[in-house]
Design an enzyme around this catalytic site. Sequence first.
Site, PDB file in Angstrom:
ATOM      1  CE1 TYR A   1      60.326  51.092  59.426  1.00 52.57           C
ATOM      2  CE2 TYR A   1      62.500  52.094  59.576  1.00 52.57           C
ATOM      3  CZ  TYR A   1      61.711  50.977  59.468  1.00 52.57           C
ATOM      4  OH  TYR A   1      62.296  49.729  59.407  1.00 52.57           O
TER       5      TYR A   1
ATOM      6  CG  LEU B   1      55.998  41.492  64.592  1.00 51.60           C
ATOM      7  CD1 LEU B   1      55.052  40.598  65.384  1.00 51.60           C
ATOM      8  CD2 LEU B   1      55.592  42.942  64.763  1.00 51.60           C
TER       9      LEU B   1
ATOM     10  NE  ARG C   1      52.249  34.575  57.242  1.00 47.49           N
ATOM     11  CZ  ARG C   1      53.194  34.032  56.483  1.00 47.49           C
ATOM     12  NH1 ARG C   1      53.027  32.799  56.031  1.00 47.49           N
ATOM     13  NH2 ARG C   1      54.275  34.698  56.164  1.00 47.49           N
TER      14      ARG C   1
ATOM     15  CE  LYS D   1      61.573  49.574  62.682  1.00 47.33           C
ATOM     16  NZ  LYS D   1      61.040  48.234  62.915  1.00 47.33           N
TER      17      LYS D   1
ATOM     18  CG  LEU E   1      66.871  43.673  56.696  1.00 47.60           C
ATOM     19  CD1 LEU E   1      65.571  43.239  57.359  1.00 47.60           C
ATOM     20  CD2 LEU E   1      68.077  43.054  57.418  1.00 47.60           C
TER      21      LEU E   1
HETATM   22  N1  NAP Z   1      63.344  45.555  55.157  1.00 43.98           N
HETATM   23  C1  NAP Z   1      64.441  46.231  55.427  1.00 43.98           C
HETATM   24  O1  NAP Z   1      65.260  46.561  54.549  1.00 43.98           O
HETATM   25  C2  NAP Z   1      64.716  46.628  56.860  1.00 43.98           C
HETATM   26  C3  NAP Z   1      65.841  47.399  57.137  1.00 43.98           C
HETATM   27  C4  NAP Z   1      66.136  47.708  58.470  1.00 43.98           C
HETATM   28  C5  NAP Z   1      65.312  47.251  59.485  1.00 43.98           C
HETATM   29  N2  NAP Z   1      64.206  46.516  59.177  1.00 43.98           N
HETATM   30  C6  NAP Z   1      63.391  46.035  60.307  1.00 43.98           C
HETATM   31  O2  NAP Z   1      63.818  44.734  60.594  1.00 43.98           O
HETATM   32  C7  NAP Z   1      62.744  43.975  61.176  1.00 43.98           C
HETATM   33  C8  NAP Z   1      62.653  42.662  60.451  1.00 43.98           C
HETATM   34  O3  NAP Z   1      62.456  42.927  59.084  1.00 43.98           O
HETATM   35  P1  NAP Z   1      62.112  41.762  58.047  1.00 43.98           P
HETATM   36  O4  NAP Z   1      62.299  42.342  56.695  1.00 43.98           O
HETATM   37  O5  NAP Z   1      62.827  40.510  58.449  1.00 43.98           O
HETATM   38  O6  NAP Z   1      60.568  41.588  58.319  1.00 43.98           O
HETATM   39  P2  NAP Z   1      59.508  40.815  57.408  1.00 43.98           P
HETATM   40  O7  NAP Z   1      60.192  39.840  56.515  1.00 43.98           O
HETATM   41  O8  NAP Z   1      58.606  41.824  56.793  1.00 43.98           O
HETATM   42  O9  NAP Z   1      58.739  39.989  58.519  1.00 43.98           O
HETATM   43  C9  NAP Z   1      57.975  40.657  59.460  1.00 43.98           C
HETATM   44  C10 NAP Z   1      57.471  39.687  60.492  1.00 43.98           C
HETATM   45  O10 NAP Z   1      56.545  40.413  61.337  1.00 43.98           O
HETATM   46  C11 NAP Z   1      55.297  39.751  61.309  1.00 43.98           C
HETATM   47  N3  NAP Z   1      54.199  40.715  61.401  1.00 43.98           N
HETATM   48  C12 NAP Z   1      54.062  41.857  60.691  1.00 43.98           C
HETATM   49  N4  NAP Z   1      52.904  42.443  61.026  1.00 43.98           N
HETATM   50  C13 NAP Z   1      52.307  41.680  61.961  1.00 43.98           C
HETATM   51  C14 NAP Z   1      51.097  41.733  62.691  1.00 43.98           C
HETATM   52  N5  NAP Z   1      50.223  42.742  62.515  1.00 43.98           N
HETATM   53  N6  NAP Z   1      50.807  40.758  63.565  1.00 43.98           N
HETATM   54  C15 NAP Z   1      51.666  39.724  63.739  1.00 43.98           C
HETATM   55  N7  NAP Z   1      52.830  39.576  63.072  1.00 43.98           N
HETATM   56  C16 NAP Z   1      53.139  40.547  62.187  1.00 43.98           C
HETATM   57  C17 NAP Z   1      55.250  39.012  59.980  1.00 43.98           C
HETATM   58  O11 NAP Z   1      54.274  38.027  60.048  1.00 43.98           O
HETATM   59  P3  NAP Z   1      53.505  37.512  58.691  1.00 43.98           P
HETATM   60  O12 NAP Z   1      54.509  36.662  57.981  1.00 43.98           O
HETATM   61  O13 NAP Z   1      52.340  36.781  59.229  1.00 43.98           O
HETATM   62  O14 NAP Z   1      53.152  38.746  57.922  1.00 43.98           O
HETATM   63  C18 NAP Z   1      56.690  38.513  59.884  1.00 43.98           C
HETATM   64  O15 NAP Z   1      56.880  37.390  60.686  1.00 43.98           O
HETATM   65  C19 NAP Z   1      61.510  44.860  61.057  1.00 43.98           C
HETATM   66  O16 NAP Z   1      61.255  45.461  62.296  1.00 43.98           O
HETATM   67  C20 NAP Z   1      61.908  45.919  60.042  1.00 43.98           C
HETATM   68  O17 NAP Z   1      61.252  47.152  60.289  1.00 43.98           O
HETATM   69  C21 NAP Z   1      63.908  46.194  57.902  1.00 43.98           C
END
Ligand code: NAP
Length: 219
Positions: free
Chosen positions: A124, A72, A37, A128, A151
């Site tokens: 999960y 992503l 988007r 990864k 995060l």
């Molecule tokens: N959340 C946590 O506490 C945590 C902890 C450790 C690791 N992580 C990992 O760290 C990474 C980054 O996390 P984050 O929290 O920064 O991620 P986030 O804020 O959820 O952002 C995810 C990104 O991926 C894109 N995305 C998701 N599904 C998609 C699809 N089907 N097609 C195209 N784009 C898609 C989103 O696009 P849209 O904006 O268009 O949805 C967004 O740009 C992830 O791999 C997550 O698993 C997260």
Amino acid sequence: MSRTALIIGATGLVGNACLQLLLQTSEYRAVKALTRRALPQQHAKLTPILANFDELDKVAHELVADDVFYCLGTTIKKAGSEAAFRQIDYDYALRIAEIARQNGAQQFLLVSSLGANAQSSIFYSRVKGELETALQTYQFAGLHIFRPSILLGERHEQRTGEAIGQFVARCLNPLMLGALRKYRGIDAPTVAKTMVKCAIAAQRGVFVYESDKIQALAV
Ligand SMILES: NC(=O)c1ccc[n+]([C@@H]2O[C@H](COP(=O)([O-])OP(=O)(O)OC[C@H]3O[C@@H](n4cnc5c(N)ncnc54)[C@H](OP(=O)(O)O)[C@@H]3O)[C@@H](O)[C@H]2O)c1
């Protein structure tokens, strides 16, 4: 140095922090952002690339960069099933790595997760871990794998469970000492800062950064 960055997931928490840093960093003369988007931001250094991630071949010729910042990711709940999660978190990443490598990318910086392990019994963490392993086949000069703990940061969307998790993490952080440091919640901009620092340092090889190391390197 005058490098080109390609960010995947620039609308997300870590991805957007990476984007803002890269736009300010003189080492990067151009920043491409592949999203599904439109980004709400314009900048002289920024080239947005819009795509349906199920049709990446259509934009393959645009995914040309020195360094790929892969931020992503989704959740199993958001994806709707384990299969859909795997397609987003694993298949998209590998396809983009393959295209970028074919287009000459030298470095790939992956936001993975604490506990990533290809042998894990937790789906999960296993996905990864499998992704971390599979990316090594592309032989980037530098493959940098970041494994953040929970995060911390403001999200536009409501994720009640995660908001509670962030609150608990902030309370517990000061108590996590020694070997427990890697479980401390970490600010998304801190992860982005370390990613950009590592990219600029451009060390060759495969590197894994646990959450406490990510925190320490950002200073
Ligand atoms: N959340 C946590 O506490 C945590 C902890 C450790 C690791 N992580 C990992 O760290 C990474 C980054 O996390 P984050 O929290 O920064 O991620 P986030 O804020 O959820 O952002 C995810 C990104 O991926 C894109 N995305 C998701 N599904 C998609 C699809 N089907 N097609 C195209 N784009 C898609 C989103 O696009 P849209 O904006 O268009 O949805 C967004 O740009 C992830 O791999 C997550 O698993 C997260």
